[in-house]
Design an enzyme around this catalytic site. Structure first.
Site, PDB file in Angstrom:
ATOM      1  N   GLU A   1      -2.157  15.308  -9.927  1.00  0.00           N
ATOM      2  CA  GLU A   1      -2.065  16.501  -9.084  1.00  0.00           C
ATOM      3  C   GLU A   1      -2.789  17.691  -9.724  1.00  0.00           C
ATOM      4  O   GLU A   1      -3.239  18.601  -9.041  1.00  0.00           O
ATOM      5  CB  GLU A   1      -0.590  16.856  -8.835  1.00  0.00           C
ATOM      6  CG  GLU A   1      -0.297  17.132  -7.375  1.00  0.00           C
ATOM      7  CD  GLU A   1       1.177  17.280  -7.030  1.00  0.00           C
ATOM      8  OE1 GLU A   1       1.537  16.972  -5.899  1.00  0.00           O
ATOM      9  OE2 GLU A   1       1.979  17.715  -7.883  1.00  0.00           O
TER      10      GLU A   1
ATOM     11  N   HIS B   1      -0.231 -10.200 -16.732  1.00  0.00           N
ATOM     12  CA  HIS B   1      -0.273 -11.361 -15.831  1.00  0.00           C
ATOM     13  C   HIS B   1      -0.614 -10.907 -14.416  1.00  0.00           C
ATOM     14  O   HIS B   1      -0.276 -11.580 -13.448  1.00  0.00           O
ATOM     15  CB  HIS B   1       1.079 -12.090 -15.866  1.00  0.00           C
ATOM     16  CG  HIS B   1       1.400 -12.602 -17.237  1.00  0.00           C
ATOM     17  ND1 HIS B   1       1.282 -13.927 -17.590  1.00  0.00           N
ATOM     18  CD2 HIS B   1       1.783 -11.949 -18.361  1.00  0.00           C
ATOM     19  CE1 HIS B   1       1.596 -14.071 -18.869  1.00  0.00           C
ATOM     20  NE2 HIS B   1       1.910 -12.877 -19.356  1.00  0.00           N
TER      21      HIS B   1
ATOM     22  N   LYS C   1       0.839  16.968   4.989  1.00  0.00           N
ATOM     23  CA  LYS C   1       1.985  17.731   5.518  1.00  0.00           C
ATOM     24  C   LYS C   1       1.678  18.245   6.912  1.00  0.00           C
ATOM     25  O   LYS C   1       2.499  18.134   7.819  1.00  0.00           O
ATOM     26  CB  LYS C   1       2.318  18.921   4.609  1.00  0.00           C
ATOM     27  CG  LYS C   1       3.076  18.540   3.370  1.00  0.00           C
ATOM     28  CD  LYS C   1       3.581  19.799   2.669  1.00  0.00           C
ATOM     29  CE  LYS C   1       4.089  19.464   1.287  1.00  0.00           C
ATOM     30  NZ  LYS C   1       4.295  20.636   0.461  1.00  0.00           N
TER      31      LYS C   1
HETATM   32  O1  PA5 Z   1       4.045  19.661  -8.810  1.00  0.00           O
HETATM   33  C1  PA5 Z   1       4.311  20.132  -7.711  1.00  0.00           C
HETATM   34  O2  PA5 Z   1       4.232  21.347  -7.480  1.00  0.00           O
HETATM   35  C2  PA5 Z   1       4.793  19.251  -6.587  1.00  0.00           C
HETATM   36  O3  PA5 Z   1       4.750  17.912  -6.917  1.00  0.00           O
HETATM   37  C3  PA5 Z   1       6.211  19.626  -6.194  1.00  0.00           C
HETATM   38  O4  PA5 Z   1       7.059  19.467  -7.283  1.00  0.00           O
HETATM   39  C4  PA5 Z   1       6.715  18.789  -5.031  1.00  0.00           C
HETATM   40  O5  PA5 Z   1       5.839  18.863  -3.953  1.00  0.00           O
HETATM   41  C5  PA5 Z   1       8.107  19.248  -4.584  1.00  0.00           C
HETATM   42  O6  PA5 Z   1       8.080  20.580  -4.216  1.00  0.00           O
HETATM   43  P1  PA5 Z   1       9.397  21.450  -4.068  1.00  0.00           P
HETATM   44  O7  PA5 Z   1      10.049  21.542  -5.398  1.00  0.00           O
HETATM   45  O8  PA5 Z   1       8.913  22.766  -3.559  1.00  0.00           O
HETATM   46  O9  PA5 Z   1      10.280  20.739  -3.088  1.00  0.00           O
END
Ligand code: PA5
Length: 448
Positions: A289, A310, A424
């Site tokens: 990310e 494997h 989303k």
């Molecule tokens: O690293 C990030 O920002 C994301 O992976 C969030 O943690 C994830 O989308 C969850 O978001 P939130 O804590 O707002 O529900």
């Protein structure tokens, strides 16, 4: 001193010391930017000093509240997704016994997860499972509006209220969210839930050392002081180690970028201990990310060996040569288990009689590493002496800092995730969320 050791012996066939040295100024420059909060995404650098800033009052309150819900629960449900559950799950799975399932002799509650998927059967079966259990819910969302988490929490809240009544349910809910914004904050304030704040300047995947990670880890019965101590040691070590080749975050981030520039666009994290499976999941999220944007980034993958030898092992050895490997190695097992001698030696394994299983595992690791290097897969090795709270804390901080430096080397903002919005907005349109009507019309034309 830190326990974590980085070995780059497995990359010397592919990268010269001179090539690494070229990155010295850049690594130091980015590290300085991170400390001074002058780089891209600088509003999300609160995690950098967190191990020093976490005060005892907060840690003690987390321990007390987590201990309370653990004491009255067979099961604690952690509802969250992405950075709002992976760090806690990584630590808990690494620390707990393989067949430990709560409320055995250990008196620890079982920790289960919700809201990290939208599978109907998963959530249906979870609620069924909870029917005859005493349980509590820790709901975690920084934005407070994440659909997966919100749906899971809606289901759990209704189930809890039916089971314990409204006041009873209230005392079994802990909300971890933004100080001011979001639907979860509003709900927590309105209902009077016990609540913890996620600092504004800490993004989801860098939040394991906030209540996001610390609360569930404490509820599972692990020592969060030691976890924070591990992270603090690592932070101090990385800050004071100015000598480039002695600073593992400088070297790891530099090597990743050198290999990437040489076409090694896939990094595989390999572990030989199944309890590190979720640590690798957390690592994948952190790096994937943070770096995968603007048509750039190393694709992070994980494997568990020897299991995957494997399976994906074949590809790693002989498939497209676009891979490098980072082995997360553990020097010592917690337990010793000798392989028995057998008078009939039916399987021909008496040459191993009296040796322990860990010996075979470590030889498998050494042999695999050599084979992969021969197969043109550079191997970085990160080792810790033992899996415990301290080493997990060290690893968390090490990877976070390395990821930030590495992302800056790649010239991306390692603290945003604009690409997450695409799925989303389509999902919101398709589920009929108000405000997404135009997109819904557009998508309907494309869906058969
Ligand atoms: O690293 C990030 O920002 C994301 O992976 C969030 O943690 C994830 O989308 C969850 O978001 P939130 O804590 O707002 O529900």
């Amino acid at each position: 001193m830190i326990d974590l050791k980085l070995s780059i012996d497995g990359v010397t066939n592919f990268v010269t010391r001179e090539e690494i040295k070229i990155f010295e100024n850049e690594a130091k420059h980015h590290f300085q930017n991170i400390q001074d909060k002058t780089g891209a995404g600088n509003e999300f650098l609160g995690w950098v000093d967190l191990p020093e800033q976490l005060d005892d009052d907060l840690i003690n309150k987390i321990k007390e509240d987590a201990g309370k819900i653990a004491g009255e629960s067979d099961v604690v449900v952690v509802a969250g997704i992405g950075g709002s559950y992976l760090g806690a799950k990584a630590a808990i799975e690494a620390l707990q016994g393989y067949f430990e399932c709560g409320n055995g002799d250990s008196k620890k509650p079982q920790i289960v997860y919700a809201g990290h998927n939208l599978a109907e059967d998963y959530h249906y079966e979870l609620l069924n499972y909870l029917d005859d259990k005493d349980y509590s819910v820790v709901v975690i969302s920084k934005s407070g509006t994440t659909t997966e988490t919100a749906i899971a929490f809606r289901l759990l809240k209704a189930h809890l209220e039916k089971k314990y009544g409204k006041p009873g349910a209230k005392s079994r809910i802990v909300a971890i969210t933004d100080a001011q914004k979001g639907a979860l904050r509003e709900l927590a304030d309105k209902e009077g839930y016990s609540a913890y704040t996620i600092p504004d300047d800490v993004g989801g995947r860098y939040s394991v050392l906030t209540p996001v990670g610390l609360f569930p880890i404490a509820a599972a019965g692990y020592d969060i002081n030691k976890l924070v101590e591990g992270a603090r040691n690592m932070r101090r070590f990385l800050l004071k180690t100015d000598s480039f080749f002695d600073n593992p975050a400088f070297i790891y981030s530099s090597i990743r970028n050198i290999l990437y520039n040489k076409g090694k666009v896939v990094e595989i994290m390999a572990q030989y201990q199944p309890n590190l499976f979720y640590l690798a999941e957390w690592w994948k999220q952190l790096f994937g990310e943070s770096e995968g944007k603007e048509n750039k980034g190393i694709f992070p993958v994980s494997v568990g060996f020897t299991t995957d030898l494997h399976s994906l092992g074949q590809y790693i050895q002989q498939g497209k040569r676009i891979i490098f490997e980072t082995v997360l190695s553990v020097d010592k097992s917690k337990k010793k288990l000798n392989i028995p001698r057998d008078p009939e030696n039916f399987d021909g394994l008496n040459f191993l009689g009296g040796k322990n299983v860990g010996f075979v595992n470590s030889m498998a690791e050494k042999g695999t590493t050599l084979a992969h290097i021969e197969g043109e897969v550079p191997v970085v090795k990160l080792s810790v002496p033992l899996i415990n709270e301290k080493s997990i804390g060290e690893l968390f901080y090490f990877f976070q800092l390395s990821c930030a430096i590495s992302g800056y080397m790649l010239d991306v903002n390692p603290f945003d995730q604009p690409g997450v919005e695409a799925y989303k907005s389509n999902m919101f349109a398709l589920i009929g969320k108000p405000g997404h009507e135009a997109r819904m019309k557009e998508l309907k034309k494309r869906i058969k």
